[in-house]
Enzyme design. Sequence first.
Site, PDB file in Angstrom:
ATOM      1  N   LEU A 160       0.829  -1.213   0.000  1.00 18.37           N
ATOM      2  CA  LEU A 160       0.000   0.000   0.000  1.00 18.37           C
ATOM      3  C   LEU A 160       0.858   1.257   0.000  1.00 18.37           C
ATOM      4  CD1 LEU A 160       0.080   1.422   3.055  1.00 18.37           C
ATOM      5  CD2 LEU A 160      -1.426  -0.452   3.608  1.00 18.37           C
TER       6      LEU A 160
ATOM      7  N   CYS B 125       9.511   4.046   3.495  1.00 16.26           N
ATOM      8  CA  CYS B 125       9.911   2.767   2.884  1.00 16.26           C
ATOM      9  C   CYS B 125      11.123   2.861   1.965  1.00 16.26           C
ATOM     10  CB  CYS B 125       8.735   2.186   2.105  1.00 16.26           C
ATOM     11  SG  CYS B 125       7.403   1.649   3.190  1.00 16.26           S
TER      12      CYS B 125
ATOM     13  N   LYS C 254      14.807   3.386   3.522  1.00 22.80           N
ATOM     14  CA  LYS C 254      15.316   2.288   4.355  1.00 22.80           C
ATOM     15  C   LYS C 254      15.375   0.970   3.570  1.00 22.80           C
ATOM     16  CE  LYS C 254      11.084   0.595   6.619  1.00 22.80           C
ATOM     17  NZ  LYS C 254      11.048  -0.724   6.028  1.00 22.80           N
TER      18      LYS C 254
HETATM   19  N1  LIG Z   1       4.168   2.879   5.874  1.00 24.05           N
HETATM   20  C1  LIG Z   1       4.066   2.341   4.670  1.00 24.05           C
HETATM   21  O1  LIG Z   1       3.672   3.006   3.700  1.00 24.05           O
HETATM   22  C2  LIG Z   1       4.421   0.891   4.442  1.00 24.05           C
HETATM   23  C3  LIG Z   1       4.017   0.246   3.271  1.00 24.05           C
HETATM   24  C4  LIG Z   1       4.344  -1.093   3.085  1.00 24.05           C
HETATM   25  C5  LIG Z   1       5.083  -1.761   4.055  1.00 24.05           C
HETATM   26  N2  LIG Z   1       5.470  -1.120   5.197  1.00 24.05           N
HETATM   27  C6  LIG Z   1       6.212  -1.867   6.209  1.00 24.05           C
HETATM   28  O2  LIG Z   1       5.298  -2.205   7.268  1.00 24.05           O
HETATM   29  C7  LIG Z   1       5.986  -2.204   8.530  1.00 24.05           C
HETATM   30  C8  LIG Z   1       5.280  -1.267   9.502  1.00 24.05           C
HETATM   31  O3  LIG Z   1       5.401   0.056   8.997  1.00 24.05           O
HETATM   32  P1  LIG Z   1       4.532   1.259   9.591  1.00 24.05           P
HETATM   33  O4  LIG Z   1       4.762   2.417   8.700  1.00 24.05           O
HETATM   34  O5  LIG Z   1       3.144   0.786   9.843  1.00 24.05           O
HETATM   35  O6  LIG Z   1       5.279   1.473  11.007  1.00 24.05           O
HETATM   36  P2  LIG Z   1       4.774   2.319  12.254  1.00 24.05           P
HETATM   37  O7  LIG Z   1       6.000   2.726  12.974  1.00 24.05           O
HETATM   38  O8  LIG Z   1       3.787   3.338  11.817  1.00 24.05           O
HETATM   39  O9  LIG Z   1       3.965   1.267  13.150  1.00 24.05           O
HETATM   40  C9  LIG Z   1       4.532   0.236  13.875  1.00 24.05           C
HETATM   41  C10 LIG Z   1       3.713   0.055  15.180  1.00 24.05           C
HETATM   42  O10 LIG Z   1       4.115  -1.156  15.821  1.00 24.05           O
HETATM   43  C11 LIG Z   1       4.066  -0.949  17.208  1.00 24.05           C
HETATM   44  N3  LIG Z   1       4.834  -2.003  17.870  1.00 24.05           N
HETATM   45  C12 LIG Z   1       6.183  -2.213  17.836  1.00 24.05           C
HETATM   46  N4  LIG Z   1       6.486  -3.328  18.532  1.00 24.05           N
HETATM   47  C13 LIG Z   1       5.322  -3.842  18.986  1.00 24.05           C
HETATM   48  C14 LIG Z   1       4.979  -4.989  19.765  1.00 24.05           C
HETATM   49  N5  LIG Z   1       5.914  -5.857  20.177  1.00 24.05           N
HETATM   50  N6  LIG Z   1       3.683  -5.204  20.072  1.00 24.05           N
HETATM   51  C15 LIG Z   1       2.729  -4.335  19.659  1.00 24.05           C
HETATM   52  N7  LIG Z   1       3.004  -3.245  18.916  1.00 24.05           N
HETATM   53  C16 LIG Z   1       4.268  -3.005  18.590  1.00 24.05           C
HETATM   54  C17 LIG Z   1       4.583   0.460  17.372  1.00 24.05           C
HETATM   55  O11 LIG Z   1       4.221   1.005  18.625  1.00 24.05           O
HETATM   56  C18 LIG Z   1       3.927   1.174  16.185  1.00 24.05           C
HETATM   57  O12 LIG Z   1       2.673   1.724  16.554  1.00 24.05           O
HETATM   58  C19 LIG Z   1       7.426  -1.825   8.204  1.00 24.05           C
HETATM   59  O13 LIG Z   1       8.182  -2.996   8.074  1.00 24.05           O
HETATM   60  C20 LIG Z   1       7.321  -1.109   6.877  1.00 24.05           C
HETATM   61  O14 LIG Z   1       8.496  -1.204   6.129  1.00 24.05           O
HETATM   62  C21 LIG Z   1       5.148   0.187   5.414  1.00 24.05           C
END
Ligand SMILES: NC(=O)c1ccc[n+]([C@@H]2O[C@H](COP(=O)([O-])OP(=O)(O)OC[C@H]3O[C@@H](n4cnc5c(N)ncnc54)[C@H](O)[C@@H]3O)[C@@H](O)[C@H]2O)c1
Length: 439
Positions: free
Chosen positions: A153, A263, A266
């Site tokens: 997404l 994304c 990193k």
């Molecule tokens: N943001 C994007 O557009 C996007 C798109 C595709 C993939 N991703 C990938 O998805 C993953 C998440 O990205 P994001 O942007 O949502 O990150 P984010 O930092 O917005 O959210 C991560 C959440 O996980 C929580 N968390 C961490 N450890 C935890 C645990 N043990 N138990 C419960 N909660 C916990 C944090 O408090 C945070 O709220 C990453 O690997 C990223 O590369 C992100």
Amino acid sequence: MRIAMIGAGYVGLVTGTCLADFGHDVVCVDTQADKVAALRVGRVPIYEPGLSELVLANQNAGRLSFTTSLKEAARGAKAVFIAVGTPSLAGVGSADLQYVHAAAREIAEVVEDFAVVVVKSTVPVGTCDDVERIIAERLPRERFAVVSNPEFLREGAAIEDFKAPDRIIVGVEDERAEAVMREMYRPMEGFAGPLVVTARRSSEMIKYAANVFLAMKVTFINEVADLCERVDADVVDVSRGIGLDKRIGARFLNPGPGFGGSCFPKDTLALTKLATDAKSPIRLVETLVDVNQKRMVAMARKIAGACGGSVAGKRIAILGLTYKPKTDDMRDAPSLVIVPELQAAGARIVAYDPEGAKMAGPLLPGVEFAENAYACLQGADAAAIVTEWDEFRALDLLRVKAALKTPIVVDLRNIYPIKMMKDLGFRYVSIGRGYNGEG
Ligand SMILES: NC(=O)c1ccc[n+]([C@@H]2O[C@H](COP(=O)([O-])OP(=O)(O)OC[C@H]3O[C@@H](n4cnc5c(N)ncnc54)[C@H](O)[C@@H]3O)[C@@H](O)[C@H]2O)c1
């Protein structure tokens, strides 16, 4: 299907909410108690178009809830998602897997019967094997299976992208787990692209290869734009001319200040590290990381160039701070390089962003924040459009000209026609649209 979602960030919250909207019963867990408390009363802590309404509707329908307790969330769950952050490990560049590993350890403590552990986070090849090993230290292998299910997404269009993706990638080597994944995504049949099943490692690789390919497209057109400036060609025409070729495709061919966001930066770094460690370096990707970093610094120089070579003592208005429109996400935004570069060169910065000011404030010390675009421009020596928010696309240009002390506009997103700006008497500098007198 009952589903637990570990991590209620940009990806976890959107994934959990959309799966609930398709009729599943989803409980999101997050370690940040304030985030969970806000979500419980229907307050969504991030800006993503349409998300608040969808969260509220599904909460009210009883299909979506929030907790800080994984034990509570995992009760009766057929699938437990890991959607935690995988930021760059400072100084190393590889993905920091501490949150993924911690989630795996926690899962091992709470699985009741049999659960599919779905790794949604973007992780280097081999991480699902690690997750499996960590869980197996506590839980017999017949009680769980680990699946890779990367997310594609885009922030700003996340709901639409999740609900109607071009494809769903599932890396799975266990029949029971494959059946659960197919059942989970079945409601999306008809408007989502195909569900592609691969080996787990291939699935992990697909996510990095996809992101890095798109980052490469952006970097390519950025460099072509620089060349266009030198040889007096127009990159907008070039981009359209090549993008209509189906083998190339029109998207991700808009030049700008360099890619940023949660994304691409990193993930490009993580892939170079993965490739180097595997003794199969990808030189193309190493180069694009370097080119992109230098580009943001060059953008500050471009702004100084438009101001006659120096911004010392000048008030510069920055329109847009987030890495792209329709999000409040400031992670690795180009503005985080451009603004400090301008400040170091002696500029005073006043900025306006429709949604990003709250996140940007602590990251940009010394910046004055304005309430709207015109207040931002008032009395400034020059304006720079850094993020192409829709509301900047049709500014009242006479009002812009009257507000600015000198009518200089540096448009790093090419959102205005050159002729129109010149006719109105602006000194207008954009990206890759012919020689503009700089350098
Ligand atoms: N943001 C994007 O557009 C996007 C798109 C595709 C993939 N991703 C990938 O998805 C993953 C998440 O990205 P994001 O942007 O949502 O990150 P984010 O930092 O917005 O959210 C991560 C959440 O996980 C929580 N968390 C961490 N450890 C935890 C645990 N043990 N138990 C419960 N909660 C916990 C944090 O408090 C945070 O709220 C990453 O690997 C990223 O590369 C992100």
